[in-house]
Design a protein around this motif. Structure first.
Motif, PDB file in Angstrom:
ATOM      1  N   GLN A  72       1.909   8.038   3.365  1.00 26.35           N
ATOM      2  CA  GLN A  72       1.310   6.715   3.477  1.00 26.35           C
ATOM      3  C   GLN A  72       0.053   6.811   4.481  1.00 26.35           C
ATOM      4  O   GLN A  72      -0.722   6.059   4.362  1.00 26.35           O
ATOM      5  N   THR A  73       0.095   7.779   5.278  1.00 26.01           N
ATOM      6  CA  THR A  73      -0.937   8.106   6.384  1.00 26.01           C
ATOM      7  C   THR A  73      -1.813   9.137   6.314  1.00 26.01           C
ATOM      8  O   THR A  73      -2.656   9.404   7.020  1.00 26.01           O
ATOM      9  N   TYR A 101      -4.608  11.204   5.633  1.00 24.50           N
ATOM     10  CA  TYR A 101      -5.936  10.715   5.901  1.00 24.50           C
ATOM     11  C   TYR A 101      -6.736  11.903   6.602  1.00 24.50           C
ATOM     12  O   TYR A 101      -6.515  12.205   7.501  1.00 24.50           O
ATOM     13  N   HIS A 125      -5.214   8.351   2.264  1.00 18.86           N
ATOM     14  CA  HIS A 125      -4.877   6.759   2.428  1.00 18.86           C
ATOM     15  C   HIS A 125      -6.242   6.217   3.550  1.00 18.86           C
ATOM     16  O   HIS A 125      -5.912   5.866   4.813  1.00 18.86           O
ATOM     17  N   VAL A 170      -9.254   2.398   0.820  1.00 15.70           N
ATOM     18  CA  VAL A 170      -8.021   2.499   0.024  1.00 15.70           C
ATOM     19  C   VAL A 170      -7.058   1.367   0.400  1.00 15.70           C
ATOM     20  O   VAL A 170      -6.820   0.305  -0.227  1.00 15.70           O
ATOM     21  N   ARG A 171      -6.771   1.108   1.663  1.00 16.26           N
ATOM     22  CA  ARG A 171      -6.233   0.086   2.280  1.00 16.26           C
ATOM     23  C   ARG A 171      -6.812  -1.344   2.149  1.00 16.26           C
ATOM     24  O   ARG A 171      -6.104  -2.196   1.609  1.00 16.26           O
ATOM     25  N   ARG A 193      -6.305  -2.165  -1.752  1.00 13.94           N
ATOM     26  CA  ARG A 193      -4.768  -2.549  -1.920  1.00 13.94           C
ATOM     27  C   ARG A 193      -4.697  -4.037  -1.580  1.00 13.94           C
ATOM     28  O   ARG A 193      -4.264  -4.825  -2.369  1.00 13.94           O
ATOM     29  N   GLU A 201      -3.526   0.202  -8.699  1.00  9.49           N
ATOM     30  CA  GLU A 201      -3.173   1.544  -8.328  1.00  9.49           C
ATOM     31  C   GLU A 201      -2.091   2.234  -9.177  1.00  9.49           C
ATOM     32  O   GLU A 201      -1.166   1.591  -9.464  1.00  9.49           O
ATOM     33  N   PRO A 254      -4.537   8.490  -3.315  1.00 11.29           N
ATOM     34  CA  PRO A 254      -4.498   7.288  -4.168  1.00 11.29           C
ATOM     35  C   PRO A 254      -5.763   7.120  -5.356  1.00 11.29           C
ATOM     36  O   PRO A 254      -6.888   7.710  -5.241  1.00 11.29           O
TER      37      PRO A 254
END
Length: 150
Positions: A4-5, A7, A69, A73-74, A77, A97, A142
């Protein structure tokens, strides 16, 4: 690093290039299909913009995050949609997504078209990678299906 992190932050050159490509897109010039993505910031509530390469695949449009991410992207979402702009034409959209299992063919198409530009963010994976290799990398990139709403 958690999935999830994952990047890869832009360096100064990347930031300058993004600014130039974004400026061109705002003024109606698309480089290899680039457009400006705008999404409401999840904390600020202000519009945030970055150039992207929307991918057409099977009659639908997708946004792929080569860097992982990222902030866009965040924000996407959280917002559930945004705007794509090329020149004066702005298209609002909603986004969904995709799960990793649906990504290999899209990642392959994306890398076939823009691998020369974004391949360095995919590590050992490229357009010639197997479905299994692309699936193993899918959690780092993603992908959103875009539906134009206006």
């Amino acid at each position: 690093m958690s999935t999830q992190t994952h990047y890869i932050r832009p360096n100064r050159f990347d930031s300058a290039l993004n600014n130039a490509i974004g400026w061109l897109a705002r003024h109606g010039v698309s480089l290899m299909g680039s457009q400006q993505l705008s999404v409401l910031g999840r904390s600020s509530g202000e519009w945030r913009s970055i150039p992207v390469n929307p991918l057409s695949h099977g009659g639908e449009t997708y946004l792929v995050s080569a860097r992982g991410h990222s902030q866009w992207v965040r924000n996407l979402r959280a917002a559930g949609g945004g705007r794509l702009r090329l020149g004066r034409r702005t298209r609002p959209f909603t986004a969904v997504e995709l799960p990793d299992a649906e990504k290999p063919a899209l990642l392959r198409d994306y890398l076939e078209r823009w691998g020369w530009e974004v391949g360095r963010f995919f590590g050992e994976v490229n357009a010639d990678s197997t479905d299994e290799e692309l699936l193993a990398a899918a959690h780092r990139h993603p992908v959103f299906r875009v539906t134009v709403t206006g």
